[in-house]
Design a protein around this motif. Structure first.
Motif, short mmCIF file in Angstrom:
data_model
loop_
_atom_site.label_atom_id
_atom_site.label_comp_id
_atom_site.label_asym_id
_atom_site.label_seq_id
_atom_site.Cartn_x
_atom_site.Cartn_y
_atom_site.Cartn_z
N THR A 1 0.84 -1.21 0.00
CA THR A 1 0.00 0.00 0.00
C THR A 1 0.87 1.26 0.00
OG1 THR A 1 -0.19 -0.02 2.40
CG2 THR A 1 -1.92 -1.14 1.18
N ALA A 2 2.05 1.18 0.66
CA ALA A 2 2.95 2.33 0.67
C ALA A 2 3.49 2.60 -0.72
CB ALA A 2 4.11 2.10 1.65
N LEU A 3 3.79 1.53 -1.44
CA LEU A 3 4.30 1.68 -2.80
C LEU A 3 3.26 2.38 -3.69
CD1 LEU A 3 6.26 -0.95 -4.79
CD2 LEU A 3 4.30 0.10 -5.84
N MET A 4 2.02 1.96 -3.53
CA MET A 4 0.97 2.57 -4.35
C MET A 4 0.77 4.03 -3.96
SD MET A 4 -1.62 -0.64 -4.65
CE MET A 4 -1.06 -2.14 -5.46
N THR A 5 0.81 4.32 -2.66
CA THR A 5 0.68 5.71 -2.22
C THR A 5 1.80 6.55 -2.81
OG1 THR A 5 -0.02 4.73 -0.13
CG2 THR A 5 0.22 7.10 -0.16
N SER A 6 2.99 5.96 -2.92
CA SER A 6 4.12 6.68 -3.46
C SER A 6 3.96 6.94 -4.96
CB SER A 6 5.41 5.90 -3.17
OG SER A 6 6.52 6.53 -3.74
N ILE A 7 3.47 5.93 -5.71
CA ILE A 7 3.26 6.14 -7.15
C ILE A 7 2.24 7.27 -7.37
CG2 ILE A 7 2.33 5.13 -9.29
CD1 ILE A 7 3.39 2.47 -8.50
N GLU A 8 1.29 7.38 -6.42
CA GLU A 8 0.28 8.43 -6.55
C GLU A 8 0.88 9.82 -6.32
OE1 GLU A 8 -2.65 7.24 -3.70
OE2 GLU A 8 -3.24 5.48 -4.88
N GLY A 9 2.14 9.85 -5.85
CA GLY A 9 2.81 11.13 -5.65
C GLY A 9 2.69 11.66 -4.23
N ASN A 10 2.72 10.76 -3.26
CA ASN A 10 2.62 11.18 -1.86
C ASN A 10 3.79 10.65 -1.05
OD1 ASN A 10 -0.07 12.30 -2.16
ND2 ASN A 10 -0.71 10.17 -2.41
N ARG A 11 3.84 11.04 0.23
CA ARG A 11 4.74 10.37 1.15
C ARG A 11 4.36 8.90 1.14
NH1 ARG A 11 6.70 13.92 5.54
NH2 ARG A 11 6.68 12.14 6.95
N GLY A 12 5.37 8.03 1.09
CA GLY A 12 5.07 6.61 0.97
C GLY A 12 4.64 5.98 2.28
N GLU A 13 3.47 6.36 2.78
CA GLU A 13 2.99 5.77 4.03
C GLU A 13 1.97 4.68 3.72
OE1 GLU A 13 1.54 9.12 6.19
OE2 GLU A 13 3.55 9.80 6.74
N PRO A 14 2.03 3.58 4.45
CA PRO A 14 1.07 2.49 4.19
C PRO A 14 -0.35 2.88 4.62
CG PRO A 14 2.54 1.93 6.01
CD PRO A 14 2.98 3.25 5.51
N ARG A 15 -1.30 2.17 4.05
CA ARG A 15 -2.70 2.39 4.43
C ARG A 15 -3.18 1.14 5.17
NH1 ARG A 15 -3.63 4.88 -1.33
NH2 ARG A 15 -3.91 2.81 -2.20
N PRO A 16 -4.16 1.29 6.05
CA PRO A 16 -4.68 0.09 6.71
C PRO A 16 -5.38 -0.80 5.69
CG PRO A 16 -5.51 2.11 7.75
CD PRO A 16 -4.82 2.52 6.49
N ARG A 17 -5.27 -2.11 5.87
CA ARG A 17 -6.00 -3.04 5.01
C ARG A 17 -6.95 -3.84 5.89
NH1 ARG A 17 -1.08 -6.24 2.53
NH2 ARG A 17 -0.77 -6.44 4.75
N PRO A 18 -8.17 -4.20 5.48
CA PRO A 18 -8.83 -3.88 4.23
C PRO A 18 -9.19 -2.39 4.13
CG PRO A 18 -10.36 -5.00 5.72
CD PRO A 18 -9.03 -4.97 6.39
N PRO A 19 -9.55 -1.92 2.95
CA PRO A 19 -9.66 -2.65 1.70
C PRO A 19 -8.29 -3.04 1.14
CG PRO A 19 -9.96 -0.31 1.30
CD PRO A 19 -9.88 -0.49 2.78
N PHE A 20 -8.22 -4.25 0.64
CA PHE A 20 -6.97 -4.72 0.03
C PHE A 20 -6.81 -4.11 -1.37
CE2 PHE A 20 -7.61 -7.75 3.38
CZ PHE A 20 -6.32 -7.99 3.83
#
Lengths: 635, 164
Positions: free
Chosen positions: A319-338
């Motif tokens: 989730t951190a990787l995806m947040t980073s691709i979106e152009g943000n600080r690479g912080e993880p998100r809680p899962r779910p949603p996966f």
């Protein structure tokens, strides 16, 4: 720019395949129509660092001088694996393996080997030179037990030429998927193969794709994790450098399977060669229409973009990787949603690691049964390990799952240098643990490693010997996680910091036995409560060393002593008064003026010996290096 | 992720600014454009001082605090200028167990600077990095793009002399 047809793809394969086969060991004696010899020079990061670019330039010059430029082809390939002996080059058809090649060796190799046809034995990898003549490098200890699936093209083809990849059946898995298989068939094939994610946790790849396929959406994404942040692991980098098209092909297959038209590769900016070759590969795939609209005339559309990671370990978490691709600080998100439901840009997404993708075209072409025939009951296929640390053959090895640590370290790795004793093998990087000698014969797979308190991780395998202090190693990894914690959740942000402080206290000789218990308790708390994989696994290096090497912790706490002689604060430099001749060299060179003369004159000596004042000593070790009489020792 | 504010005055040129703005206009409409923009901006200026971050913010309309948040999150972004010769010692695990810490400490002593700092003459800067992937040569350091492997602390002075 024009899309090639299936027919044209087949024509390219027919033209290139004999050319590539020429570089296989079992093909000795066959001729290539265009060149009578191929020289494969490793162009991976390890060999490039030790000067392989210069070798290629020199080779070109020498071949020209001897009029051989039309007879001998030079191929800059990916990594051969045996990085310790770099730069490495192999001359085909003989398969002569030259190691630690220098520019000065080139004229002789060209003249003797390529003009006169006699391999230059003295420059060959010495293990290939036996009493019975020169053996193929695949017969050596390092290569014999290996089974290269993900690395099959590394060292074999030029990663910068798409035709070479097509010559190894490249893009034929994609052709098969697009023309003969439904998405469900692809998923079933992956499920049957038993392929599990090679990035760390080992989640079944087929299942991941199945979940993402199940969510309906106009836009989905396929991501590739090439942000290899695990210090000491470089298998993904080698695949990207040696066989980038395999990743593009597998991601396109994934796109077809889950119903996505866009992919992203998130690759470390610190891997300039990998980034450059990926870009070349993407451009070439576009040129052939193997990326873009209407791929192979089937109407399927898929494209891939590169995103550069900016140096944050936590971005290896999905989730951190995806947040980073979106152009943000690479912080993880809680899962779910996966991510399969809401991933990149809130759309259904999959993320797989480079090595996982590298296996997929082979599974499609050779069938799931072939893949499931390798490995153990629950871990199928092979695994690439980056062997490093105190081991003779540092490099990249690919072995079937279930190979024991003993085989990897003693046989393939060639054991520990300088006759030292093995202490532990560290797998899984900052998320893993240290495996002691008592587990040397455990077959390596996902579940066995977890059972002994470590984990597969991405495949770094660092060997440590008796000179490494396990408390210091635990501290090293905790420093890493403290640096890399993103700070979003409290257990990780504060918990790892407190753990590190306790470890520092212990290595300074200020620890108590109570600290050990507190540490253990805190470890379990962090594991249970941290938000993402980074925090949940951060205590593993502490827990596993506490479990297997508790005596070393006790030595630090109770005896105030570091048995390996690493922790500076616990070291004492002492003078043996009977060996000291009183020359005073150490006294004059001591930066802290901590050495003074005593009134003891040893029998047979003329001058009084010296002594070190432990309170003044800064433990720089200058006296130890200066003493010619071995009178000073470190305790 | 300590933040060090630089005291070095900003010396951006008009050409750099034009290059920056043209690059932003080219990239800003693709999804997730901010990171690539910041990476390219750092290529243009060599680092990302607050002045450059402000220009990015003005042109893209992205709040400055978000840009600053990203600049301080990722290790790749530098808020202070780097030396002409960037020394980075690998402190990855493979290098560490082979004595990289001693190499790093010695280099820090020879240069008289710590992690992330630059020598007074602007010549050398020092950083620790995580694995350059040349584990076969451990311990390793890089000075700009030159890789030095199989290091011992006593080799360092000789290497630095090449750049003086």
């Amino acid at each position: 720019m024009r899309n090639i047809t299936i027919q044209e793809l087949e024509t390219i394969r027919e033209r290139m395949a004999p050319h590539i086969r020429f570089r296989h060991e079992e093909m000795i004696g066959q001729m290539d129509e265009n060149y009578r010899a191929h020289i494969c020079v490793c162009g991976g990061t390890g060999c490039t660092s030790s000067g392989s670019e210069k070798l290629i330039a020199r080779l070109e010059k020498e071949l020209k001088a001897n009029g051989l430029e039309d007879e001998v082809q030079i191929i800059k390939t990916g990594c051969f694996g045996l990085c310790a002996l770099g730069p490495v080059m192999i001359v085909h058809p003989e398969g002569s393996f030259y190691s630690r090649v220098t520019e000065q060796m080139i004229p002789e190799i060209v003249k003797t080997h390529l003009v006169e046809g006699k391999p230059v034995t003295k420059y060959l990898y010495q293990e290939t030179v036996t009493e019975n003549g020169i053996i193929g490098y695949d017969q050596t200890n390092f290569y014999r037990k290996q089974n290269r699936v993900a690395l099959r093209n590394c060292g074999r083809i030029s990663p910068e030429h798409i035709d070479e990849y097509i010559g190894t059946d490249g893009y034929f898995a994609l052709k098969k998927v697009l023309t003969e298989m439904k998405p469900e068939d692809v998923i079933q094939t992956l499920l049957d193969s038993g392929l599990r994610g090679r990035g760390g946790a080992g989640f079944p790849t087929g299942l991941k794709w199945k979940f993402a396929r199940a969510y309906d959406n106009d836009q989905k994404y396929v991501c590739c994790n090439a942000d290899e942040g695990d210090p000491g692991a470089f298998m993904d980098r080698s695949v990207l450098e040696g066989d980038p098209h395999a990743i593009l092909e597998a991601m396109t297959i994934a796109g077809y399977t889950i119903g996505a038209s866009q992919g992203y590769i998130y690759v470390r900016a610190e891997y300039p060669i990998a980034v450059q070759r990926l870009q070349i590969a993407i451009d070439q795939a576009h040129e052939y229409g193997l990326l873009g609209d209407n791929i192979l005339g089937t109407g399927f559309k898929f494209d891939i973009g590169l995103r550069l990671g900016a140096g944050a370990f936590v971005c290896g978490e999905e989730t951190a990787l995806m947040t980073s691709i979106e152009g943000n600080r690479g912080e993880p998100r809680p899962r779910p949603p996966f991510p399969a439901e809401k991933g990149l840009f809130q759309k259904p997404s999959i993320l797989n690691n480079v090595e996982t993708y590298a296996n997929i075209p082979q599974i499609i072409l050779r069938g799931p049964a072939w893949f499931a025939g390798m490995g153990t009951e629950k871990s199928k296929g092979t695994k690439v390990f980056a062997l490093g640390g105190k081991i003779n053959n540092t490099g990249l090895v690919e072995v079937p799952m279930g190979t024991t640590l003993r085989e990897v370290i003693e046989e393939i790795g060639g054991g520990i240098p300088n006759g030292k004793k093995f202490k532990a093998a560290q797998t899984g990087g900052p998320s893993g643990g240290c495996i002691p000698a008592q587990h040397f014969d455990v077959p390596i797979d996902y579940d066995n490693l977890i059972a002994i308190g470590s984990m597969m991780g991405s495949g770094g395998l660092i060997v440590m010997d008796e000179d490494n202090c396990m408390v210091d190693i635990a501290k090293f990894f905790l420093q890493f996680t403290v640096d890399e914690s993103c700070g979003k959740c409290t257990p990780c942000r504060i918990g790892t910091k407190r753990l590190l402080e306790m470890l520092e206290k212990i290595t300074q000789g200020k620890g108590t036995l109570e600290d050990l218990d507190k540490m253990e308790e805190l470890c379990h708390y962090i594991k249970a409560n941290a938000l993402c994989g980074l925090g949940q696994t951060a205590p593993n290096p502490v827990l596993s060393t506490l479990h297997f090497f508790r005596d070393e912790y006790i030595a630090h706490v109770v005896d105030k002593r570091c048995p390996a002689g690493v922790c500076k604060d616990l070291l004492r430099f002492v003078v043996d008064p009977n060996k000291c001749i009183g020359c005073g060299l150490c006294m004059r060179n001591c930066p802290a003026s901590a050495i003074s003369r005593t009134d003891y004159v040893a029998p047979g000596h003329k001058l009084a010996s010296v002594a070190i004042d432990a309170d003044k000593c800064v433990k720089c070790g200058v006296c130890l290096g200066n003493c010619k009489f071995k009178a000073i020792s470190k305790k | 992720m300590a933040c060090k504010v630089t005291t070095v005055p900003f010396r951006g040129t008009k050409e750099q600014e034009q290059k920056l703005l043209a690059m932003i206009d080219e990239l800003k409409d693709q999804p997730g454009a901010l990171m690539p923009i910041m990476q390219k901006a750092q290529e243009i200026y060599g680092y990302l001082p607050i002045e450059v971050q402000t220009m990015i913010s003005d042109r893209t309309g992205i709040p400055l605090e978000k840009i600053y948040g990203i600049a301080t999150f990722y290790a790749q972004f530098a808020l202070a200028p780097k030396g002409s010769y960037r020394c980075s010692v690998c402190l990855g695990t493979a290098c560490y167990v082979k004595g990289a810490q001693a190499v790093y400490d010695k280099l820090s002593e020879l240069l008289g600077i710590h992690e992330g700092e630059c020598t007074a003459d602007g010549k050398f800067s020092l950083e620790a990095c995580r694995c350059v992937g040349a584990c076969g040569l451990a311990p390793v350091m890089m000075i700009n793009d030159d890789v030095y492997g199989r290091l011992t602390p006593d080799m360092l002075q000789g290497i630095l002399d090449k750049y003086n």
